[in-house]
Design a protein around this motif. Sequence first.
Motif, short mmCIF file in Angstrom:
data_model
loop_
_atom_site.label_atom_id
_atom_site.label_comp_id
_atom_site.label_asym_id
_atom_site.label_seq_id
_atom_site.Cartn_x
_atom_site.Cartn_y
_atom_site.Cartn_z
N THR A 126 -45.12 -1.52 -40.17
CA THR A 126 -44.47 -2.22 -39.73
C THR A 126 -44.64 -3.97 -39.03
OG1 THR A 126 -42.19 -2.38 -39.72
CG2 THR A 126 -42.60 -1.45 -41.86
N THR A 127 -44.41 -4.70 -39.19
CA THR A 127 -44.70 -6.13 -38.56
C THR A 127 -43.37 -5.83 -37.29
OG1 THR A 127 -45.41 -7.55 -40.37
CG2 THR A 127 -44.33 -8.16 -38.01
N GLN A 128 -41.82 -5.60 -38.11
CA GLN A 128 -40.95 -5.74 -37.14
C GLN A 128 -41.48 -3.57 -36.04
OE1 GLN A 128 -38.19 -7.52 -36.85
NE2 GLN A 128 -38.26 -5.99 -34.91
N VAL A 173 -43.33 -5.28 -33.79
CA VAL A 173 -43.01 -6.30 -32.75
C VAL A 173 -41.98 -5.50 -31.53
CG1 VAL A 173 -41.81 -8.20 -32.18
CG2 VAL A 173 -43.53 -8.33 -33.93
N GLN A 175 -52.49 -9.56 -41.89
CA GLN A 175 -51.28 -8.95 -41.33
C GLN A 175 -51.98 -8.89 -39.80
OE1 GLN A 175 -52.06 -4.57 -40.53
NE2 GLN A 175 -49.75 -3.66 -40.70
N THR A 176 -52.90 -9.49 -39.02
CA THR A 176 -52.98 -9.91 -37.79
C THR A 176 -51.76 -10.89 -37.28
OG1 THR A 176 -55.33 -8.24 -37.94
CG2 THR A 176 -54.51 -9.74 -36.40
N GLU A 216 -49.86 -12.29 -39.11
CA GLU A 216 -48.27 -12.02 -38.97
C GLU A 216 -48.06 -11.26 -38.33
OE1 GLU A 216 -45.22 -8.87 -41.82
OE2 GLU A 216 -47.18 -10.37 -42.97
N TRP A 217 -48.59 -10.44 -37.27
CA TRP A 217 -48.21 -9.17 -36.14
C TRP A 217 -48.37 -10.21 -35.29
CZ3 TRP A 217 -51.01 -3.53 -35.60
CH2 TRP A 217 -50.25 -3.51 -37.11
N GLY A 243 -45.23 -12.70 -35.12
CA GLY A 243 -44.01 -11.94 -35.03
C GLY A 243 -43.94 -11.88 -33.24
#
Length: 151
Positions: free
Chosen positions: A47-49, A52, A88-89, A91-92, A95
């Motif tokens: 996931t993004t979390q 990160v 997704q990239t 978003e990452w 983050g």
Amino acid sequence: PYYNTSQENVAYFLRQHFNAPALLEAFGKPYCIVNTGIHDAAIPGITTQVFVDNVEWYLNLLQPECHRIIWISTTAPQGNDYDQKIEQTLEWNQGVLEMLSNRSDLRVSYIDVYQASLNFTHYDNVHMAFDWYASLATLLGDVLDVCVGIA
């Protein structure tokens, strides 16, 4: 070979080879230019979390070994046909930038190359054309000239 992750081995390598006493005395700690993300997309269920948190852990490993860390955002993949996804990239990257804005104790400069990578020639889905890397190297040389001047 000493640790379970590449990140731990990178920090160990810096400690053993770049931060040996004679080198530290002559040159000080190195500037570390890093990023991650392309291969992380293949981790099942990531996931993004989690991404990160992994980046934050990596930066904490590197911080004692580096004078300053320069984080290069992950480039956009060419398309969405593989594990790496364009949104997704982004978003990452966002983050990581948000995490860094909340961690003033980390000596990290962030260079965002994502938008520029959207319209630049790719070699394959995740690697950029040679000209990209040559231009990035020139930019980093200029950035380091400034950083060393204000270190």
